[in-house]
Design an enzyme around this catalytic site. Structure first.
Site, PDB file in Angstrom:
ATOM      1  N   HIS A  66       0.832  -1.207   0.000  1.00  0.00           N
ATOM      2  CA  HIS A  66       0.000   0.000   0.000  1.00  0.00           C
ATOM      3  C   HIS A  66       0.866   1.256   0.000  1.00  0.00           C
ATOM      4  CE1 HIS A  66      -2.211   3.131   2.402  1.00  0.00           C
ATOM      5  NE2 HIS A  66      -3.127   2.877   1.492  1.00  0.00           N
ATOM      6  N   GLU A  69       2.168   1.867  -3.451  1.00  0.00           N
ATOM      7  CA  GLU A  69       1.125   2.440  -4.314  1.00  0.00           C
ATOM      8  C   GLU A  69       1.059   3.953  -4.142  1.00  0.00           C
ATOM      9  OE1 GLU A  69      -3.237   3.626  -3.922  1.00  0.00           O
ATOM     10  OE2 GLU A  69      -2.994   1.574  -3.178  1.00  0.00           O
ATOM     11  N   HIS A  70       1.086   4.416  -2.906  1.00  0.00           N
ATOM     12  CA  HIS A  70       1.068   5.860  -2.649  1.00  0.00           C
ATOM     13  C   HIS A  70       2.261   6.550  -3.303  1.00  0.00           C
ATOM     14  CE1 HIS A  70      -1.903   6.881   0.734  1.00  0.00           C
ATOM     15  NE2 HIS A  70      -2.257   5.699   0.266  1.00  0.00           N
ATOM     16  N   GLU A 141      -4.067   8.164   7.784  1.00  0.00           N
ATOM     17  CA  GLU A 141      -5.047   7.281   7.141  1.00  0.00           C
ATOM     18  C   GLU A 141      -5.379   6.100   8.036  1.00  0.00           C
ATOM     19  OE1 GLU A 141      -5.312   4.420   3.167  1.00  0.00           O
ATOM     20  OE2 GLU A 141      -3.961   6.147   3.153  1.00  0.00           O
TER      21      GLU A 141
END
Length: 428
Positions: A66, A69-70, A141
């Site tokens: 993840h 991906e950012h 987040e």
């Protein structure tokens, strides 16, 4: 270039594996104005221990897929979203348990947008400064989802089911794990899982397939990628039992949220066997407790569920489980009635008429999905990375029998495999 005709659904795919290993698939849809493209890697949140070729296994921090991906959207020249917007495209990305997908949709400048998609994903830019900056963003987040009741009840259920398999770990990782991530580890994961041989480029919409394939060929021929050995993933042996039969969390909610489901004791199916399991399970679930079932109507009329109640089957090569749930004013009463109904279904089997109705419903939904390039683009790589083909779903739905559904129900609905996750208000 390979031409794959699926006569049953009147679709034709054009597929080619390039010299660097990248699989490119184009599905032209005559008359469609919008084009969707996905550039996906067979790499998700569960892939936290792996090796390449003869190298020894390495363990990386949770949440790194993840995190990657950012970071992929940050280029030395600026934000890649702005480039897509200037070319009339809308771009996005997501990370799941078993894949990471970058995508765009557009009605114009398709080749320019395909080139932008490929180039930015194949051009990582990690620095100590931008990696450290991202940690704070992802921490926010994670904390945001920690206070989200829907997120907590869903991942609470998976955590209750699994002892060791990393599917029970939040896709974003934990605050502690993301602060262990550094530039070097990101590059190691990128170089392993973002190699073209581990990726699929899928393009669907109003495009000329041979022309698009030639465009991608030229793009890749201008780049150099060293050959890569086989990627091996390592997982601890998962006990067949659930970890915690019941897990409860307190958060401010107006109605309790409850999810419950059955963990498959044995996992590891691949390819067509995994696809067949998915089809029969989804048909069984819909016939048993889908919105048009007698049980669903009973639960709704007795105020045990709201219209948020639903079910799903989540599966991959290393895990599979069902999920039921939503908001409920009476979680314990709902659970008791579900258990009673599940036992009745195990003993008596599903209703024939309900099963046939579910078959028609699933087939209709599948055919409608094929009219949506966005849906096709979202689904294709999910099945491809699991060694199966989404265009084989229709004949499987058509041939599935009530006997298969009942056998799957008896196999799956086992009391010792049931786990429950509840989010209730602190004052309850």
């Amino acid at each position: 270039m390979e031409k794959l005709a699926y006569d049953a659904v009147q679709e034709t795919l054009y597929r080619e594996v390039l010299p660097n290993g990248l699989e490119v698939v184009v599905l032209p849809k005559e008359g469609f104005q919008k084009t969707y493209a996905t550039f996906a890697t067979n790499y998700g949140s569960v892939d936290n221990r792996f090796s390449v070729g003869s190298e020894p296994p390495v363990k990386v921090p949770d949440g790194i897929a993840h995190f990657l991906e950012h970071k992929m959207f940050e280029e030395p020249t600026g934000d890649i979203f702005a480039v897509f917007a200037s070319q009339g495209a809308s771009a996005n990305a997501f990370t799941s348990f078993d894949r990471t997908v970058y995508l765009f949709s557009a009605t114009e400048q398709i080749e320019a947008n395909v080139e932008t998609l490929i180039n930015f994903v194949q051009n990582p830019y990690f620095t100590d400064a931008n990696v450290n900056k991202e940690k704070g963003i992802i921490e926010q987040e994670i904390n945001m989802y920690r206070d989200n009741p829907d997120w907590q009840v869903y991942f609470g259920l998976i955590d209750a089911m699994y002892h060791k398999h990393p599917v029970h770990i939040d896709i974003a990782g934990t605050v502690e794990s993301i602060y262990q991530i550094d530039k070097e580890t990101l590059y190691r994961c990128y170089n392993t899982f973002y190699h073209p041989s581990n990726m699929v480029l899928f393009i669907v919409g109003g495009v000329d397939a041979p022309k698009m394939l030639e465009f991608v060929r030229r793009n890749q021929a201008a780049k150099t990628f060293e050959p890569q050995g086989e990627i091996r993933r390592y997982f601890d042996e998962e006990p067949p039992t659930v970890k915690i039969p019941r897990k409860e969390v307190k958060l401010p909610v107006s109605l309790p949220k409850m999810m419950f489901g059955f963990k498959d004791a044995a996992a590891g199916l691949q390819g067509r066997a995994l696809l067949e399991q998915e089809v029969v399970t989804k048909l069984m679930l819909d016939a048993f407790i889908g919105p048009s079932s007698a049980l669903y109507q009973e639960l709704y009329e007795n105020d045990l569920i709201t219209d948020s109640f639903g079910n799903e089957f989540n599966s991959s090569t290393g895990y599979s489980f069902t999920v039921f749930g939503g908001d409920t004013p009476k979680p314990d009463e709902l659970l008791a009635r579900f258990k009673e109904a599940a036992q009745e279904a195990v003993e008596k089997g599903l209703d024939q008429a309900a099963f046939e109705r579910s078959k028609r419903k699933k087939i209709g939904g599948y055919l409608r999905m094929l009219n949506s390039p966005e849906s096709i683009a979202g689904e294709y790589t999910k099945y491809r990375f699991r060694g199966s083909d989404m265009f084989e779903l229709l004949p499987l739905y058509e041939s599935c029998t009530l006997e298969q559904a009942n056998a799957r129900l008896r196999e799956h609905f086992k009391p010792e495999q049931l786990a429950v996750s509840i989010v209730t208000s602190p004052d309850r």
